[in-house]
Design a protein around this motif. Structure first.
Motif, PDB file in Angstrom:
ATOM      1  N   ASP B  34       0.836  -1.195   0.000  1.00  0.00           N
ATOM      2  CA  ASP B  34       0.000   0.000   0.000  1.00  0.00           C
ATOM      3  C   ASP B  34       0.877   1.254   0.000  1.00  0.00           C
ATOM      4  O   ASP B  34       2.045   1.213   0.411  1.00  0.00           O
ATOM      5  CB  ASP B  34      -0.826  -0.001   1.304  1.00  0.00           C
ATOM      6  CG  ASP B  34      -2.205   0.605   1.090  1.00  0.00           C
ATOM      7  OD1 ASP B  34      -2.383   1.283   0.073  1.00  0.00           O
ATOM      8  OD2 ASP B  34      -3.070   0.397   1.962  1.00  0.00           O
ATOM      9  N   LEU B  36       0.126   5.118   1.479  1.00  0.00           N
ATOM     10  CA  LEU B  36      -0.913   5.882   2.137  1.00  0.00           C
ATOM     11  C   LEU B  36      -0.392   7.267   2.465  1.00  0.00           C
ATOM     12  O   LEU B  36       0.685   7.415   3.030  1.00  0.00           O
ATOM     13  CB  LEU B  36      -1.301   5.153   3.432  1.00  0.00           C
ATOM     14  CG  LEU B  36      -2.503   5.676   4.191  1.00  0.00           C
ATOM     15  CD1 LEU B  36      -3.777   5.360   3.432  1.00  0.00           C
ATOM     16  CD2 LEU B  36      -2.556   5.029   5.583  1.00  0.00           C
ATOM     17  N   LYS B 206      -1.654   5.698  -3.389  1.00  0.00           N
ATOM     18  CA  LYS B 206      -2.828   4.929  -3.775  1.00  0.00           C
ATOM     19  C   LYS B 206      -4.044   5.348  -2.963  1.00  0.00           C
ATOM     20  O   LYS B 206      -5.163   5.364  -3.447  1.00  0.00           O
ATOM     21  CB  LYS B 206      -2.569   3.433  -3.557  1.00  0.00           C
ATOM     22  CG  LYS B 206      -1.521   2.876  -4.513  1.00  0.00           C
ATOM     23  CD  LYS B 206      -1.180   1.430  -4.196  1.00  0.00           C
ATOM     24  CE  LYS B 206      -0.002   0.968  -5.050  1.00  0.00           C
ATOM     25  NZ  LYS B 206       0.779  -0.083  -4.412  1.00  0.00           N
ATOM     26  N   ARG B 207      -3.800   5.673  -1.668  1.00  0.00           N
ATOM     27  CA  ARG B 207      -4.936   6.030  -0.815  1.00  0.00           C
ATOM     28  C   ARG B 207      -4.573   7.228   0.060  1.00  0.00           C
ATOM     29  O   ARG B 207      -3.402   7.483   0.327  1.00  0.00           O
ATOM     30  CB  ARG B 207      -5.326   4.854   0.085  1.00  0.00           C
ATOM     31  CG  ARG B 207      -5.794   3.658  -0.707  1.00  0.00           C
ATOM     32  CD  ARG B 207      -6.536   2.678   0.188  1.00  0.00           C
ATOM     33  NE  ARG B 207      -5.673   2.058   1.174  1.00  0.00           N
ATOM     34  CZ  ARG B 207      -6.128   1.390   2.227  1.00  0.00           C
ATOM     35  NH1 ARG B 207      -7.426   1.284   2.436  1.00  0.00           N
ATOM     36  NH2 ARG B 207      -5.288   0.836   3.085  1.00  0.00           N
ATOM     37  N   ILE B 217     -10.578   6.908   5.159  1.00  0.00           N
ATOM     38  CA  ILE B 217      -9.733   6.571   4.018  1.00  0.00           C
ATOM     39  C   ILE B 217     -10.453   6.883   2.705  1.00  0.00           C
ATOM     40  O   ILE B 217     -11.646   6.611   2.577  1.00  0.00           O
ATOM     41  CB  ILE B 217      -9.419   5.060   4.039  1.00  0.00           C
ATOM     42  CG1 ILE B 217      -8.603   4.719   5.271  1.00  0.00           C
ATOM     43  CG2 ILE B 217      -8.710   4.637   2.773  1.00  0.00           C
ATOM     44  CD1 ILE B 217      -7.140   4.931   5.113  1.00  0.00           C
ATOM     45  N   HIS B 218      -9.731   7.499   1.794  1.00  0.00           N
ATOM     46  CA  HIS B 218     -10.284   7.732   0.464  1.00  0.00           C
ATOM     47  C   HIS B 218      -9.318   7.200  -0.566  1.00  0.00           C
ATOM     48  O   HIS B 218      -8.113   7.372  -0.402  1.00  0.00           O
ATOM     49  CB  HIS B 218     -10.464   9.229   0.198  1.00  0.00           C
ATOM     50  CG  HIS B 218     -11.277   9.918   1.221  1.00  0.00           C
ATOM     51  ND1 HIS B 218     -12.638   9.941   1.196  1.00  0.00           N
ATOM     52  CD2 HIS B 218     -10.913  10.597   2.339  1.00  0.00           C
ATOM     53  CE1 HIS B 218     -13.087  10.624   2.239  1.00  0.00           C
ATOM     54  NE2 HIS B 218     -12.063  11.019   2.951  1.00  0.00           N
ATOM     55  N   PRO B 219      -9.822   6.598  -1.635  1.00  0.00           N
ATOM     56  CA  PRO B 219      -8.921   6.325  -2.758  1.00  0.00           C
ATOM     57  C   PRO B 219      -8.498   7.659  -3.360  1.00  0.00           C
ATOM     58  O   PRO B 219      -9.262   8.622  -3.319  1.00  0.00           O
ATOM     59  CB  PRO B 219      -9.791   5.540  -3.753  1.00  0.00           C
ATOM     60  CG  PRO B 219     -11.047   5.212  -3.028  1.00  0.00           C
ATOM     61  CD  PRO B 219     -11.190   6.156  -1.890  1.00  0.00           C
ATOM     62  N   THR B 220      -7.290   7.740  -3.893  1.00  0.00           N
ATOM     63  CA  THR B 220      -6.792   9.004  -4.413  1.00  0.00           C
ATOM     64  C   THR B 220      -7.724   9.609  -5.457  1.00  0.00           C
ATOM     65  O   THR B 220      -7.877  10.823  -5.541  1.00  0.00           O
ATOM     66  CB  THR B 220      -5.405   8.806  -5.031  1.00  0.00           C
ATOM     67  OG1 THR B 220      -4.628   8.080  -4.110  1.00  0.00           O
ATOM     68  CG2 THR B 220      -4.757  10.120  -5.342  1.00  0.00           C
TER      69      THR B 220
END
Lengths: 281, 253
Positions: B34, B36, B206-207, B217-220
């Protein structure tokens, strides 16, 4: 200067040779431990430990002379109190960092107060001033061997833990993340500082221990590129101050300890001003 | 979750300084591989979250596991780049010796082997510091110092890399190089980075984790002005870094 050399060679003045020799060998722990005291910024902690020692010395004198406990002398008292103070200070830095300077102040003054009370209640006369400023000219053969033993201890422990101590002093948090038990290593460093102070207080007194732990290392810090260089340089500075100070105090009939301190302080001032003028820092 | 394992698993985590609740009931899974990006307002708990993951702070309740171990046990698998500001500007130490500290691995002797030295030289090279290795650490520029701390974390190896505002003192060009470096590292390491500027960072991560007492959390790809405004909870101006203008400049309709 010739008088000084003549005094060194004079067979009737063995104490003078001991003073110079002990001063030279005491410079090794002064320089090496002093380097850590300066870079880790714990000169106030070293000050608290050294002043506390008066409490231990007083207790030792009292137990020996007033209560007749002959096996426990001022040196034992000093070692016990110095190590106790290191443990207290290490715990405070672990659990109550924000109160550290209050605890330093308390240890400093309570140690001295206890020492003076003990000395007052001890039969016979002992002058607290001799513990504060020491008298390098009263050094005996056994003092000299104590200092040699301290040299071996300090060089051995620092040689073994060099990189670990470096990490502790430079970035304690990161050292912890690399698996170093920093509290334990800090306690070890403080105990080493304490032992150095105890043995050197016998030689030069409480006040001068702090001067010679901090001033030569603080000067060396201006020129050194790493800790090892700083240790070597501060040892050399310390030897110069002690030998030069002894020579001048002998020639001018002044007390040796204070002359050595004044020399070190003048050199420190000159080094700071010199660096300013040369435009470094 | 196809074949992915949790590198960091956080369950029901709460933490307070004295009576001030900093993090409240946080649940978060970070997968191996990941990347982040951790953002949020000052005082929102970004650095606290990182210190909890590193095991420098202990949670009041809840649990963090790193590859199934406690943060303390997993320490040597985590590389860390702190904010650089707190160093003593008079400490006599060379760039090389700072980076060498990345190879420390335990309490006692810590002698460095030839393998340690190879790893350090490689890390210096990656951070573009090979020429500066023997320079005094306090004498180099702020950006170079920051790269030294990055090199130190690279030298330590490990499976997770955690960075706390590593680009604060780096110019834009170095930052691009730096993100390229992270992209390469992300092939074998899980990366967590705290940053104060969202726009540019989003090109790599990625996030995105928004930390403000809670962690969301959000995806980019969801990153929009609306979202950023929610994260920071107020008016703010955005500067887009990712568009190019023609030579005449651009026109607004």
């Amino acid at each position: 200067m010739n008088d000084f050399l003549a005094a060194l060679a004079d067979p009737n003045l063995p104490f003078f040779r001991y003073a110079v020799l002990t001063g030279i060998f005491a410079s090794i722990p002064f320089g090496m431990i002093g380097t850590y005291v300066v870079v880790r910024r714990i000169s106030y902690i070293a000050g608290a430990i050294s002043h506390c020692i008066l409490g231990g010395v007083g207790a030792g004198l009292y137990l020996q002379n007033a209560l007749g406990i002959t096996w426990f002398g001022p040196l034992h008292g000093a070692i016990a109190v110095a190590l106790l103070a290191s443990v207290i200070l290490a715990m405070v830095s672990m659990h109550a960092k924000q109160r550290e300077d209050s605890v330093i102040g308390a240890l400093w003054s309570v140690g001295m107060a206890a020492g003076l009370i003990f000395i007052a209640k001890t039969p016979g006369y002992s002058d607290p001033m001799s513990y504060l400023f020491g008298n390098i000219l009263l050094i005996t053969r056994s003092d000299f061997f104590f200092v040699l033993a301290l040299d071996v201890l300090v060089i051995g422990v620092i040689g073994y833990f060099y990189n670990t101590f470096l990490a502790l002093c430079f970035d304690e948090e990161y050292a912890r993340l690399r698996g170093i038990r920093t509290h334990l290593i800090y306690l070890l460093l403080l105990c080493l500082v304490a032992m150095t102070i105890v043995l050197l207080v016998r030689v030069v007194g409480i006040v001068m221990v702090i001067a010679l732990l901090t001033l030569p290392a603080a000067i060396a810090g201006n020129f050194a590129r790493n800790i090892l260089q700083m240790m070597v340089l501060s040892t050399i500075f310390c030897i110069l101050f002690i030998v030069f100070g002894l020579g001048v105090s002998y020639n001018l009939d002044l007390p040796s300890g204070p002359v050595i301190i004044i020399f070190a302080a003048v050199a420190y001032l000159a080094a700071i001003l010199g660096m300013r003028v040369l435009g470094k820092n | 979750m196809t074949g992915e394992t949790a590198a960091i698993a956080i369950r029901d985590l709460s933490f307070a300084y004295d009576d001030i609740q900093i993090l409240c009931n946080v649940n978060l899974d970070i997968w191996q591989g990941d990347s982040l990006c951790i953002v949020g307002p000052n005082g929102g708990g970004k650095t606290t979250l990182i210190k909890l993951i590193l095991g420098l702070l202990s949670p009041d309740c809840g649990r963090i596991s790193i590859f199934g171990e406690s943060p303390e046990e997993a320490r040597l698998r985590v590389g860390y780049v702190p904010q650089y500001a707190k160093y003593d500007p008079q400490f006599p130490i060379s760039v090389l010796d700072v980076v060498m500290m990345g190879r420390l691995a335990g309490t006692l002797r810590n002698r460095f082997s030839a393998r340690d030295k190879t790893a350090v030289m490689h890390a210096l090279d990656q951070a573009g510091l090979a020429d500066l290795a023997s320079r005094p650490f306090p004498a180099i520029s702020g950006g170079q110092r920051q790269r030294t701390l990055i090199a130190r974390a690279l030298a330590s190896g490990g499976d997770i890399l955690i960075l706390d505002e590593p680009t604060a003192n780096i110019d834009h060009e170095s930052e691009i190089k730096f993100l390229d470096l992270l992209r390469g590292l992300n092939e074998r390491m899980t990366i967590l980075m705290v940053t104060h500027e969202v726009g540019f960072a989003s090109t790599f991560f990625k996030r995105i984790a928004c930390v403000n007492r809670q962690v969301v959390i959000h995806p980019t790809s969801e990153l929009t002005g609306q979202l950023i405004q929610e994260m920071y909870g107020g008016d703010l101006k955005m500067i887009r870094h990712d568009h190019r203008c023609s030579e005449e400049g651009h026109r607004h309709e």
